[in-house]
Design an enzyme around this catalytic site. Structure first.
Site, PDB file in Angstrom:
ATOM      1  N   GLY A  63      -8.364  -4.977  10.554  1.00 59.21           N
ATOM      2  CA  GLY A  63      -7.864  -4.650   9.222  1.00 59.21           C
ATOM      3  C   GLY A  63      -7.508  -5.909   8.463  1.00 59.21           C
ATOM      4  O   GLY A  63      -7.489  -7.022   9.013  1.00 59.21           O
TER       5      GLY A  63
ATOM      6  N   GLY B  34      -4.768  -7.657   5.475  1.00 60.21           N
ATOM      7  CA  GLY B  34      -3.528  -7.593   4.732  1.00 60.21           C
ATOM      8  C   GLY B  34      -3.578  -8.564   3.575  1.00 60.21           C
ATOM      9  O   GLY B  34      -4.620  -9.162   3.288  1.00 60.21           O
ATOM     10  N   ASP B  35      -2.447  -8.747   2.938  1.00 59.98           N
ATOM     11  CA  ASP B  35      -2.418  -9.600   1.760  1.00 59.98           C
ATOM     12  C   ASP B  35      -2.522 -11.075   2.123  1.00 59.98           C
ATOM     13  O   ASP B  35      -3.058 -11.866   1.357  1.00 59.98           O
ATOM     14  CB  ASP B  35      -1.135  -9.350   0.971  1.00 59.98           C
ATOM     15  CG  ASP B  35      -1.095 -10.117  -0.328  1.00 59.98           C
ATOM     16  OD1 ASP B  35      -2.023  -9.954  -1.139  1.00 59.98           O
ATOM     17  OD2 ASP B  35      -0.145 -10.898  -0.534  1.00 59.98           O
ATOM     18  N   ILE B  36      -2.018 -11.463   3.290  1.00 59.52           N
ATOM     19  CA  ILE B  36      -2.015 -12.889   3.623  1.00 59.52           C
ATOM     20  C   ILE B  36      -2.875 -13.221   4.831  1.00 59.52           C
ATOM     21  O   ILE B  36      -2.863 -14.362   5.289  1.00 59.52           O
ATOM     22  CB  ILE B  36      -0.579 -13.396   3.848  1.00 59.52           C
ATOM     23  CG1 ILE B  36       0.046 -12.747   5.088  1.00 59.52           C
ATOM     24  CG2 ILE B  36       0.278 -13.189   2.623  1.00 59.52           C
ATOM     25  CD1 ILE B  36       1.377 -13.362   5.482  1.00 59.52           C
ATOM     26  N   GLY B  37      -3.612 -12.266   5.353  1.00 64.60           N
ATOM     27  CA  GLY B  37      -4.452 -12.568   6.502  1.00 64.60           C
ATOM     28  C   GLY B  37      -5.262 -11.381   6.956  1.00 64.60           C
ATOM     29  O   GLY B  37      -5.147 -10.281   6.419  1.00 64.60           O
TER      30      GLY B  37
ATOM     31  N   VAL C   9      -6.629  -9.267  10.500  1.00 67.13           N
ATOM     32  CA  VAL C   9      -6.294  -9.015  11.896  1.00 67.13           C
ATOM     33  C   VAL C   9      -7.557  -8.705  12.679  1.00 67.13           C
ATOM     34  O   VAL C   9      -8.379  -7.881  12.251  1.00 67.13           O
ATOM     35  CB  VAL C   9      -5.288  -7.855  12.035  1.00 67.13           C
ATOM     36  CG1 VAL C   9      -4.936  -7.628  13.503  1.00 67.13           C
ATOM     37  CG2 VAL C   9      -4.032  -8.137  11.226  1.00 67.13           C
TER      38      VAL C   9
ATOM     39  N   LYS D 156      -3.573 -12.100  14.045  1.00 71.35           N
ATOM     40  CA  LYS D 156      -3.523 -12.205  12.584  1.00 71.35           C
ATOM     41  C   LYS D 156      -3.892 -13.624  12.214  1.00 71.35           C
ATOM     42  O   LYS D 156      -3.203 -14.585  12.556  1.00 71.35           O
ATOM     43  CB  LYS D 156      -2.130 -11.865  12.066  1.00 71.35           C
ATOM     44  CG  LYS D 156      -2.046 -11.829  10.545  1.00 71.35           C
ATOM     45  CD  LYS D 156      -0.745 -11.217  10.061  1.00 71.35           C
ATOM     46  CE  LYS D 156      -0.727 -11.060   8.554  1.00 71.35           C
ATOM     47  NZ  LYS D 156       0.505 -10.362   8.084  1.00 71.35           N
TER      48      LYS D 156
ATOM     49  N   ASP E 295       8.335  -2.276   3.883  1.00 70.80           N
ATOM     50  CA  ASP E 295       6.929  -1.889   3.781  1.00 70.80           C
ATOM     51  C   ASP E 295       6.576  -0.763   4.743  1.00 70.80           C
ATOM     52  O   ASP E 295       5.476  -0.734   5.288  1.00 70.80           O
ATOM     53  CB  ASP E 295       6.023  -3.101   4.021  1.00 70.80           C
ATOM     54  CG  ASP E 295       4.620  -2.896   3.438  1.00 70.80           C
ATOM     55  OD1 ASP E 295       4.471  -2.056   2.520  1.00 70.80           O
ATOM     56  OD2 ASP E 295       3.679  -3.565   3.892  1.00 70.80           O
TER      57      ASP E 295
END
Length: 461
Positions: free
Chosen positions: A87, A89-92, A94, A112, A208
């Site tokens: 998946g 995310g906003d900063i990396g 996975v 990550k 979150d």
């Protein structure tokens, strides 16, 4: 954003002299072939020597990682086989990775991977640092174990537990009615409550919570993930308190309508002269003191057990962060927020698990935000949801954070709600989960839905 560095483990191990991992950033391909580029192996790896009991008791990967760290000077990307993307995310991004070596077969991790240049260009390096600091603090059965970190010239990696059950969003989508039954919601919510309680005691506001961030371990129990939006408070912001049970009733429900003080207590005022244990916290008006005295006159209060409460009620942030449909009203209005946002998101979380939708979703994000602030939510007529579940959701989705269940007493209040009757909080890990993941055989079993929800993601400062 990073794209998938998928590698074939068999082919990598067959050619030990030329082992490579390729990461793509936009149109630029960065090769880490040992014969071509060695600078990336100037890597710093960190492995906590702190013993984490919940990890070592049943996690062979923890001991394997400790053994490998003791045998080699420093781990590098070449020591891991990148299997596939889990998946984004906003900063990396996975990835599912496996530690190479015959003796390490089956030792899987979630890695990550963050691009350092991208973090700097988007001013996100602070968030990446906070996430690593938080992960290194955690030692809880429903929160991630940070096995190690890798730091190269270009990449920063966090290696945590891999959860083969995917996330609750994907799991819900696979159900025939796209929603969980009451027993499953009680199970997942109870473990989330305990995880949030631990985080708040550590001075961490999660911010979150959503089904996409609740992963299912191989044993069926949950793990919260993704802490880059979390607020890490100063250690002095949380003051553990011992309070009697009679002080746990919600002020909104524990008094009749002519008790005016219950509707106007200033929980965030610093001018209160109350001294514990007569009041819940130093920032709550003294109506609880009167309530406690009434119990004592009846001869009941002295028999009530003490409860430990540690809630970061003084924490404040002006950041506008989260996922649109889960944002608390105080975040949308920009008035500043604190610990109560986690209990709001718990209400949205329960609602979505039970109904398959979120309560304030609009035609677009602007309508959604408007609904959160101005519209009273309603329960649909179908499906039929138990009254106690609806009552708990109603008390969590109070727009005024000072009156919201959990804002003052945290999980202590919530765990005593009748919806959780029958839950043995001390033995949650012994409870049989509603779903036990099968060994994954295809990408569908482990791919998260995070990539599909990027449009709903908020990250404004």
């Amino acid at each position: 954003m990073l794209t998938s560095p998928v590698h074939d483990c068999a082919s990598s191990s067959a050619s030990p002299a030329v082992s490579s991992t390729t990461l793509e950033v936009g149109e630029v391909r960065v090769s880490t072939d040992t014969e071509v580029e060695t600078s990336i192996y100037n890597a710093h790896t960190s492995f906590s020597t702190f013993t984490k009991p919940h990890a070592t008791s049943s996690d062979p990967c923890w001991n394997t990682m400790r053994r490998v760290q003791s045998e080699v000077l420093s781990l590098s990307l070449d020591d891991f086989c990148f299997i596939q993307k889990l998946g984004s995310g906003d900063i990396g991004t996975v990835y599912l990775v496996e530690l190479k070596g015959h003796s390490n077969k089956g030792c899987l991790f979630a890695a990550k991977v963050m691009d350092k240049e991208e973090l700097v260009s988007r001013s996100k390096e602070g968030r990446a640092r906070i996430e690593m600091e938080i992960l290194d603090m955690l030692d809880h059965p429903f929160l991630p174990t940070l096995y190690t970190t890798l730091d190269t010239d270009k990449w920063s990696l966090l290696l945590t537990e891999y959860c083969p059950g995917g996330d609750l969003h994907v799991l819900r989508q696979r159900l025939p009615e796209k929603r969980f039954d009451e027993a499953a919601v009680r199970f997942y919510t109870s473990e989330v409550v305990v995880a949030l309680e631990y985080l708040h005691m550590m001075g961490i506001i999660y911010r979150d919570l959503k089904p996409e961030n609740v992963l299912v371990r191989s044993d069926g129990h949950i793990m919260l993930t993704d802490f880059d939006l979390s607020l890490k408070c100063d250690g002095s912001i949380v003051m553990p308190q011992l309070v009697h049970d009679e002080g746990i009733t919600s002020p909104k429900l524990g008094h009749n309508s002519n008790d005016q003080s219950s509707n106007h207590s200033p929980p965030y005022s610093s001018t209160s002269s109350c001294i514990l244990p007569n009041c819940i916290v130093p920032h709550v008006s003294c109506w609880y003191s009167k309530h406690r005295r009434r119990w004592r006159r009846g001869g009941v209060g002295s028999q009530r057990p003490l409860r430990l409460v540690a809630e970061p009620i003084e924490a404040r942030s002006m950041s506008f962060v989260g996922t649109h449909e889960y944002l608390a009203p105080e975040i949308v209005s920009g008035e500043g927020h604190g610990n109560a946002v986690d209990w709001w998101t718990l209400g949205i979380f329960m609602y979505e698990l039970l109904y398959g939708v979120t309560p304030f979703r609009g035609l677009d994000n602007e309508f959604t935000l408007s609904n959160i602030v101005a519209r009273a939510f309603e329960f649909p007529k179908e499906p039929i949801v138990p009254t106690m579940a609806k009552d708990l959701i109603t008390q969590l989705l109070v727009k005024d954070p000072t009156m919201r269940m959990g804002s003052m007493m945290g999980a202590t209040t919530i765990k005593q709600h009748p919806f959780f009757d029958g839950v043995n909080w001390a033995l949650l890990r012994c409870t049989t989960p509603p779903h036990i993941p099968q060994n994954f055989n295809s990408t569908r079993d482990i791919v998260s839905s995070n990539d599909d929800d990027d449009d709903d993601y908020v990250d404004y400062y």
